[in-house]
Design a protein around this motif. Structure first.
Motif, PDB file in Angstrom:
ATOM      1  N   ASP A   7       0.838  -1.199   0.000  1.00 37.63           N
ATOM      2  CA  ASP A   7       0.000   0.000   0.000  1.00 37.63           C
ATOM      3  C   ASP A   7       0.877   1.254   0.000  1.00 37.63           C
ATOM      4  N   PRO A   8       0.779   2.100  -1.035  1.00 37.50           N
ATOM      5  CA  PRO A   8       1.628   3.300  -1.083  1.00 37.50           C
ATOM      6  C   PRO A   8       1.287   4.331  -0.017  1.00 37.50           C
ATOM      7  N   LEU A   9       0.126   4.198   0.626  1.00 39.66           N
ATOM      8  CA  LEU A   9      -0.258   5.149   1.667  1.00 39.66           C
ATOM      9  C   LEU A   9       0.223   4.740   3.054  1.00 39.66           C
ATOM     10  N   LEU A  10       0.720   3.510   3.174  1.00 36.48           N
ATOM     11  CA  LEU A  10       1.103   3.000   4.488  1.00 36.48           C
ATOM     12  C   LEU A  10       2.156   3.857   5.196  1.00 36.48           C
ATOM     13  N   PRO A  11       3.182   4.363   4.499  1.00 43.67           N
ATOM     14  CA  PRO A  11       4.192   5.181   5.194  1.00 43.67           C
ATOM     15  C   PRO A  11       3.626   6.458   5.821  1.00 43.67           C
ATOM     16  N   LEU A  12       2.477   6.906   5.349  1.00 44.12           N
ATOM     17  CA  LEU A  12       1.916   8.152   5.869  1.00 44.12           C
ATOM     18  C   LEU A  12       1.470   8.020   7.321  1.00 44.12           C
ATOM     19  N   ILE A  13       1.191   6.803   7.752  1.00 41.87           N
ATOM     20  CA  ILE A  13       0.744   6.592   9.135  1.00 41.87           C
ATOM     21  C   ILE A  13       1.834   6.961  10.127  1.00 41.87           C
ATOM     22  N   ASP A  14       3.077   6.860   9.709  1.00 40.36           N
ATOM     23  CA  ASP A  14       4.195   7.147  10.612  1.00 40.36           C
ATOM     24  C   ASP A  14       4.572   8.625  10.650  1.00 40.36           C
ATOM     25  N   LEU A  15       3.898   9.455   9.858  1.00 39.68           N
ATOM     26  CA  LEU A  15       4.192  10.886   9.894  1.00 39.68           C
ATOM     27  C   LEU A  15       3.713  11.490  11.219  1.00 39.68           C
ATOM     28  N   PRO A  16       4.358  12.548  11.692  1.00 37.04           N
ATOM     29  CA  PRO A  16       4.033  13.109  13.016  1.00 37.04           C
ATOM     30  C   PRO A  16       2.570  13.491  13.171  1.00 37.04           C
ATOM     31  N   GLY A  17       1.936  12.934  14.197  1.00 34.96           N
ATOM     32  CA  GLY A  17       0.572  13.294  14.553  1.00 34.96           C
ATOM     33  C   GLY A  17      -0.519  12.604  13.779  1.00 34.96           C
ATOM     34  N   VAL A  18      -0.175  11.909  12.680  1.00 36.54           N
ATOM     35  CA  VAL A  18      -1.201  11.358  11.795  1.00 36.54           C
ATOM     36  C   VAL A  18      -1.990  10.236  12.456  1.00 36.54           C
ATOM     37  N   ALA A  19      -1.314   9.253  13.019  1.00 33.21           N
ATOM     38  CA  ALA A  19      -2.017   8.101  13.598  1.00 33.21           C
ATOM     39  C   ALA A  19      -2.969   8.537  14.714  1.00 33.21           C
ATOM     40  N   ASP A  20      -2.504   9.399  15.591  1.00 30.04           N
ATOM     41  CA  ASP A  20      -3.350   9.846  16.705  1.00 30.04           C
ATOM     42  C   ASP A  20      -4.552  10.638  16.204  1.00 30.04           C
ATOM     43  N   ALA A  21      -4.338  11.528  15.237  1.00 27.58           N
ATOM     44  CA  ALA A  21      -5.438  12.337  14.711  1.00 27.58           C
ATOM     45  C   ALA A  21      -6.482  11.458  14.024  1.00 27.58           C
ATOM     46  N   CYS A  22      -6.022  10.455  13.288  1.00 26.32           N
ATOM     47  CA  CYS A  22      -6.952   9.551  12.606  1.00 26.32           C
ATOM     48  C   CYS A  22      -7.733   8.707  13.599  1.00 26.32           C
ATOM     49  N   THR A  23      -7.064   8.272  14.658  1.00 33.68           N
ATOM     50  CA  THR A  23      -7.744   7.492  15.696  1.00 33.68           C
ATOM     51  C   THR A  23      -8.834   8.321  16.363  1.00 33.68           C
ATOM     52  N   ARG A  24      -8.519   9.574  16.686  1.00 29.41           N
ATOM     53  CA  ARG A  24      -9.515  10.454  17.312  1.00 29.41           C
ATOM     54  C   ARG A  24     -10.707  10.674  16.385  1.00 29.41           C
ATOM     55  N   ALA A  25     -10.416  10.904  15.110  1.00 25.79           N
ATOM     56  CA  ALA A  25     -11.499  11.143  14.161  1.00 25.79           C
ATOM     57  C   ALA A  25     -12.397   9.924  14.037  1.00 25.79           C
ATOM     58  N   ARG A  26     -11.792   8.737  13.957  1.00 28.68           N
ATOM     59  CA  ARG A  26     -12.594   7.524  13.836  1.00 28.68           C
ATOM     60  C   ARG A  26     -13.433   7.298  15.090  1.00 28.68           C
ATOM     61  N   GLU A  27     -12.864   7.571  16.249  1.00 24.12           N
ATOM     62  CA  GLU A  27     -13.630   7.433  17.496  1.00 24.12           C
ATOM     63  C   GLU A  27     -14.810   8.397  17.526  1.00 24.12           C
ATOM     64  N   ASP A  28     -14.587   9.617  17.051  1.00 25.76           N
ATOM     65  CA  ASP A  28     -15.664  10.608  17.047  1.00 25.76           C
ATOM     66  C   ASP A  28     -16.772  10.206  16.078  1.00 25.76           C
ATOM     67  N   VAL A  29     -16.400   9.701  14.915  1.00 17.75           N
ATOM     68  CA  VAL A  29     -17.418   9.256  13.962  1.00 17.75           C
ATOM     69  C   VAL A  29     -18.157   8.031  14.508  1.00 17.75           C
ATOM     70  N   ASP A  30     -17.433   7.112  15.110  1.00 15.77           N
ATOM     71  CA  ASP A  30     -18.080   5.923  15.682  1.00 15.77           C
ATOM     72  C   ASP A  30     -19.065   6.310  16.779  1.00 15.77           C
ATOM     73  N   ARG A  31     -18.718   7.323  17.564  1.00 11.42           N
ATOM     74  CA  ARG A  31     -19.640   7.813  18.595  1.00 11.42           C
ATOM     75  C   ARG A  31     -20.921   8.328  17.948  1.00 11.42           C
ATOM     76  N   LEU A  32     -20.772   9.045  16.848  1.00 11.56           N
ATOM     77  CA  LEU A  32     -21.937   9.522  16.103  1.00 11.56           C
ATOM     78  C   LEU A  32     -22.771   8.349  15.595  1.00 11.56           C
ATOM     79  N   LEU A  33     -22.112   7.364  15.025  1.00 11.85           N
ATOM     80  CA  LEU A  33     -22.828   6.231  14.426  1.00 11.85           C
ATOM     81  C   LEU A  33     -23.598   5.401  15.447  1.00 11.85           C
TER      82      LEU A  33
END
Length: 252
Positions: A7-33
């Motif tokens: 996956d060419p997008l896989l290295p982006l997860i290791d960029l500063p702040g990305v993994a945590d921000a994505c986790t927070r966003a997914r948690e917020d959307v899941d709370r909505l759902l």
């Protein structure tokens, strides 16, 4: 058979702040759902969310109007009308997206720009071979084997960023980019019923939106990270907006 690790997008997860921000966003959307009103009235929530998203997307194009005026059909502005059409067609375009992303992007432009641009410019990329090459690269990225470790938030952010940076059409590229990002969130299962309104998050942090896409255009790792983190934050804000809609629907 290709490995998911390709996956060419896989290295982006290791960029500063990305993994945590994505986790927070997914948690917020899941709370909505999980909101209880969605058991019986998800269509009402989705409809209101899409209306607010369209209004916000138009504002980002400097065509801002009061929500109630748009809801009442009082605004005769082709940009607003185009944003509303994009919102209304997300489900249908998602079906096209999963088979032919470039065709879906062209369809988004037709919806966004009808009435604003000459019909000969609708759905037709401009800018020569470089634009065609980069659009094909985006398609190749979307069709590459997808690692389970790559959040749909990242996929949507890259789609959004590439289309904003490339500006492949004669106009309304921002509306297309935001619509394509929403389609990516639906397609990847992050927000399958389009209940969040990330466009509202982009509007509330418009200066950061503009600065982050400028950073993304540099192509630097820090610039890409800044953009993805912004998009994740906008999705979190859009999920909060969705929760507010749920509560309003619940109250009747």
């Amino acid at each position: 058979m290709p490995s998911a690790t390709a996956d060419p997008l896989l290295p982006l997860i290791d960029l500063p702040g990305v993994a945590d921000a994505c986790t927070r966003a997914r948690e917020d959307v899941d709370r909505l759902l999980r909101h209880r009103v969605l058991r019986k009235q998800s269509a009402a929530v989705s409809g209101e969310s899409l209306l607010r998203a369209a209004r916000a997307s138009a504002e980002l194009e400097n065509h801002g109007y009061q929500l109630e005026a748009i809801r009442a059909g009082q605004i005769d502005d082709p940009v607003v009308t185009g944003c509303l059409r994009v919102s209304g067609e997300l489900g249908r375009i998602t079906e096209v997206w999963e088979k032919a992303p470039l065709q879906a992007i062209a369809a988004l432009h037709v919806q966004a720009a009808s009435g604003s641009l000459h019909r000969d410019d609708l759905g037709r990329p401009v800018g020569g071979p470089e634009v065609s090459v980069r659009l094909q690269q985006l398609t190749d990225t979307l069709r590459a084997p997808r690692s389970r470790d790559v959040p749909g938030v990242v996929v949507a952010a890259i789609v959004h960023g590439e289309l904003l940076a490339l500006k492949p059409f004669a106009g309304l590229n921002g509306v297309v980019a935001r619509g394509a990002a929403r389609v990516a969130l639906i397609s990847t299962g992050v927000d399958p019923k389009a209940l969040a309104a990330p466009e509202v998050g982009h509007v509330s942090e418009q200066r950061d939106y503009e600065q982050s896409i400028a950073a993304y255009r540099t192509g630097s790792a820090d610039g890409v990270a800044q953009w993805i983190v912004h998009c994740a934050g906008a999705l979190s804000a859009g999920a909060v907006e969705g929760l507010a809609i749920c509560e309003a629907v619940l109250r009747g």
